[in-house]
Design an enzyme around this catalytic site. Structure first.
Site, PDB file in Angstrom:
ATOM      1  N   CYS A 115       6.382   1.705  -7.524  1.00 47.25           N
ATOM      2  CA  CYS A 115       6.999   0.366  -7.587  1.00 47.25           C
ATOM      3  C   CYS A 115       8.021   0.210  -8.711  1.00 47.25           C
ATOM      4  CB  CYS A 115       5.922  -0.711  -7.673  1.00 47.25           C
ATOM      5  SG  CYS A 115       4.782  -0.684  -6.272  1.00 47.25           S
ATOM      6  N   HIS A 255       8.080  -7.608 -10.435  1.00 48.46           N
ATOM      7  CA  HIS A 255       7.763  -6.911  -9.189  1.00 48.46           C
ATOM      8  C   HIS A 255       7.041  -7.880  -8.260  1.00 48.46           C
ATOM      9  CE1 HIS A 255       6.464  -4.029  -6.355  1.00 48.46           C
ATOM     10  NE2 HIS A 255       5.213  -3.960  -6.765  1.00 48.46           N
ATOM     11  N   ASN A 285       5.343  -6.693  -0.551  1.00 52.23           N
ATOM     12  CA  ASN A 285       5.597  -5.725  -1.613  1.00 52.23           C
ATOM     13  C   ASN A 285       6.462  -4.589  -1.047  1.00 52.23           C
ATOM     14  OD1 ASN A 285       5.469  -3.711  -3.547  1.00 52.23           O
ATOM     15  ND2 ASN A 285       3.276  -3.904  -3.911  1.00 52.23           N
TER      16      ASN A 285
HETATM   17  N1  ACO Z   1      -7.929 -10.208   5.362  1.00 51.24           N
HETATM   18  C1  ACO Z   1      -9.153 -10.748   5.230  1.00 51.24           C
HETATM   19  N2  ACO Z   1     -10.062 -10.300   4.375  1.00 51.24           N
HETATM   20  C2  ACO Z   1      -9.729  -9.288   3.573  1.00 51.24           C
HETATM   21  C3  ACO Z   1      -8.470  -8.663   3.649  1.00 51.24           C
HETATM   22  C4  ACO Z   1      -7.551  -9.157   4.604  1.00 51.24           C
HETATM   23  N3  ACO Z   1      -6.329  -8.654   4.742  1.00 51.24           N
HETATM   24  N4  ACO Z   1      -8.419  -7.689   2.734  1.00 51.24           N
HETATM   25  C5  ACO Z   1      -9.591  -7.676   2.093  1.00 51.24           C
HETATM   26  N5  ACO Z   1     -10.388  -8.640   2.618  1.00 51.24           N
HETATM   27  C6  ACO Z   1     -11.752  -8.982   2.223  1.00 51.24           C
HETATM   28  C7  ACO Z   1     -12.469  -7.874   1.498  1.00 51.24           C
HETATM   29  O1  ACO Z   1     -13.032  -6.982   2.436  1.00 51.24           O
HETATM   30  C8  ACO Z   1     -13.505  -8.624   0.719  1.00 51.24           C
HETATM   31  O2  ACO Z   1     -14.579  -8.949   1.566  1.00 51.24           O
HETATM   32  P1  ACO Z   1     -16.101  -8.857   1.005  1.00 51.24           P
HETATM   33  O3  ACO Z   1     -16.133  -9.836  -0.148  1.00 51.24           O
HETATM   34  O4  ACO Z   1     -16.899  -9.239   2.194  1.00 51.24           O
HETATM   35  O5  ACO Z   1     -16.261  -7.441   0.557  1.00 51.24           O
HETATM   36  C9  ACO Z   1     -12.814  -9.941   0.362  1.00 51.24           C
HETATM   37  O6  ACO Z   1     -11.706 -10.047   1.270  1.00 51.24           O
HETATM   38  C10 ACO Z   1     -12.304  -9.996  -1.057  1.00 51.24           C
HETATM   39  O7  ACO Z   1     -11.672  -8.774  -1.368  1.00 51.24           O
HETATM   40  P2  ACO Z   1     -11.070  -8.477  -2.781  1.00 51.24           P
HETATM   41  O8  ACO Z   1     -10.492  -7.092  -2.767  1.00 51.24           O
HETATM   42  O9  ACO Z   1     -12.006  -8.860  -3.855  1.00 51.24           O
HETATM   43  O10 ACO Z   1      -9.873  -9.559  -2.786  1.00 51.24           O
HETATM   44  P3  ACO Z   1      -8.884  -9.883  -3.943  1.00 51.24           P
HETATM   45  O11 ACO Z   1      -8.911 -11.317  -4.216  1.00 51.24           O
HETATM   46  O12 ACO Z   1      -8.995  -8.905  -5.070  1.00 51.24           O
HETATM   47  O13 ACO Z   1      -7.493  -9.591  -3.251  1.00 51.24           O
HETATM   48  C11 ACO Z   1      -5.793  -7.917  -3.110  1.00 51.24           C
HETATM   49  C12 ACO Z   1      -7.196  -8.320  -2.724  1.00 51.24           C
HETATM   50  C13 ACO Z   1      -4.825  -8.907  -2.491  1.00 51.24           C
HETATM   51  C14 ACO Z   1      -5.532  -6.530  -2.563  1.00 51.24           C
HETATM   52  C15 ACO Z   1      -5.653  -7.946  -4.640  1.00 51.24           C
HETATM   53  O14 ACO Z   1      -6.699  -7.268  -5.240  1.00 51.24           O
HETATM   54  C16 ACO Z   1      -4.347  -7.354  -5.089  1.00 51.24           C
HETATM   55  O15 ACO Z   1      -3.289  -7.892  -4.819  1.00 51.24           O
HETATM   56  N6  ACO Z   1      -4.405  -6.241  -5.838  1.00 51.24           N
HETATM   57  C17 ACO Z   1      -3.200  -5.600  -6.308  1.00 51.24           C
HETATM   58  C18 ACO Z   1      -2.823  -4.591  -5.288  1.00 51.24           C
HETATM   59  C19 ACO Z   1      -1.380  -4.351  -5.210  1.00 51.24           C
HETATM   60  O16 ACO Z   1      -0.561  -5.234  -5.221  1.00 51.24           O
HETATM   61  N7  ACO Z   1      -1.060  -3.071  -5.049  1.00 51.24           N
HETATM   62  C20 ACO Z   1       0.276  -2.683  -4.800  1.00 51.24           C
HETATM   63  C21 ACO Z   1       0.753  -1.584  -5.646  1.00 51.24           C
HETATM   64  S1  ACO Z   1       0.564  -1.940  -7.297  1.00 51.24           S
HETATM   65  C22 ACO Z   1       1.514  -3.199  -7.475  1.00 51.24           C
HETATM   66  O17 ACO Z   1       2.468  -3.310  -6.762  1.00 51.24           O
HETATM   67  C23 ACO Z   1       1.209  -4.188  -8.501  1.00 51.24           C
END
Ligand code: ACO
Length: 328
Positions: A115, A255, A285
């Protein structure tokens, strides 16, 4: 405050025409528009069709940047592309982009930093200008992330899209230009966000394609926490090097990964939200394409004026991170 060595003479960006909305994803994944919007702020993303290439986006973005700079492509002596999704495994994306822009003999190579790829690229460009080795650089960043995500995995498929952009970087002539850059990486955390197969350790095979090991695997919650901490640190480090206080920032272009990460980073960096550029809702993203896309949109909206202090910051797989302070 030191005088800038390099400046951005023109910028450009491009996104594919095809829009994939959250409603489209609801049809194939156990997800919902409400979940995606609440957790990420993303409403839609743009994706390339199979008959389109990432280099097509770079060509369009480069033409815009060159036109804004008033510099012909033939005058470019170096092309650097921050990407981890080149059109093909070899050669570098920058070489395919050079050919599509009209060929020539400019040096052309890629920077693989996920990124923050464009911020790494800008920093390399600044160094090449400082050494006198280059005078007119096409510094690009972008990714076709949709090609490396598992579209059956709701944890990652909803987050990403395709996009590209960049700048023409030339020697600075006055107080306008890159004031400071701060880059960093922590390879010990690489497993939290990686593509296990497809590299030289584990070349593509029927088995690893079946096991979906050729796609991005991510521990989202862990990535989130490190992202906010490292981006805040990078902001402070770059501002410290530039001798600029958070109060003096006119525009923060972070970003565009997730609205919650953007808001938390702005808070940690001490920048009010009305000075933060956000377009993650429209593109998701796009990895290294995300900051150029946001910067070009900010320019189009009249949010960038000469003399302004602009702070760019990013984080991604590696982990890698970086921040760049520019007097616009
Ligand atoms: N739709 C519905 N439910 C979902 C989805 C989806 N697309 N994805 C995950 N869930 C569920 C999970 O399975 C979980 O269910 P559970 O509680 O029954 O296990 C629940 O939602 C919560 O999941 P979490 O992972 O705790 O959700 P969180 O609030 O952390 O959000 C996310 C997830 C959006 C991926 C977040 O952690 C995030 O944005 N992380 C950064 C990742 C990122 O941006 N990476 C890109 C590269 S690095 C960068 O660019 C910064």
């Amino acid at each position: 405050m030191r005088s800038p060595i390099a400046r951005l003479a023109g910028i450009g960006a491009a996104a594919p025409a095809t829009v994939v909305t959250n409603a489209d994803l609801e049809k194939t994944l156990a997800t919902s528009d409400q979940w995606i919007v609440e957790r990420t702020g993303i409403r839609e993303r743009r994706v390339l069709q199979p008959n389109e290439s990432q280099s097509d986006l770079f060509v369009a973005a480069s033409r815009d940047a060159l036109a804004q700079a008033g510099i012909p492509f033939q005058a470019i002596d170096t092309i650097i592309c921050g990407t981890c999704t080149p059109d093909r495994r070899l050669p570098a994306a920058a070489c395919d982009i050079q050919a599509k822009l009209g060929g020539g003999t400019a040096a052309a190579f890629d920077v693989v930093a996920a990124c923050p790829g464009w911020l790494y690229t800008l920093t390399v460009a600044e160094g090449l200008i400082a050494s006198g080795n280059s005078k007119k650089i096409l510094a690009l960043g972008g990714d076709r992330v949709w090609s490396i995500v598992d579209r059956e995995d709701r944890n990652t498929a909803v987050l990403f899209g395709d996009g590209a952009g960049g700048a023409v970087v030339v020697p600075a002539t006055d107080e306008r230009g890159i004031l400071a850059t701060a880059l960093g990486a922590d390879g010990t955390l690489a497993d939290l966000l990686n593509i296990p197969a497809g590299g030289s350790n584990e070349p593509p095979s029927e088995q690893n394609i079946r096991d979906r090991r050729i796609y991005v695997q991510m521990a989202g919650r862990e990535v989130f926490k490190v992202a906010v901490r490292r981006m805040a640190q990078a902001c402070h480090q770059a501002l410290g090097k530039a001798g600029i206080r958070a109060d003096d920032i006119d525009l923060l272009v972070p970003h565009q990964a997730n609205l919650r990460i953007i808001n938390a980073t702005a808070g940690e960096a001490g920048v009010p939200l009305d000075k933060v550029m956000v377009n993650v809702d429209r593109y998701g993203n796009t990895s290294a394409g995300s900051i150029p896309l946001a910067l070009v949109q900010a320019d189009g909206e009249g949010r960038l004026r000469p003399g302004m202090v602009v702070l760019l910051v990013s984080f991604g797989a590696g982990f890698t991170w970086g921040a760049v302070v520019i007097r616009w």
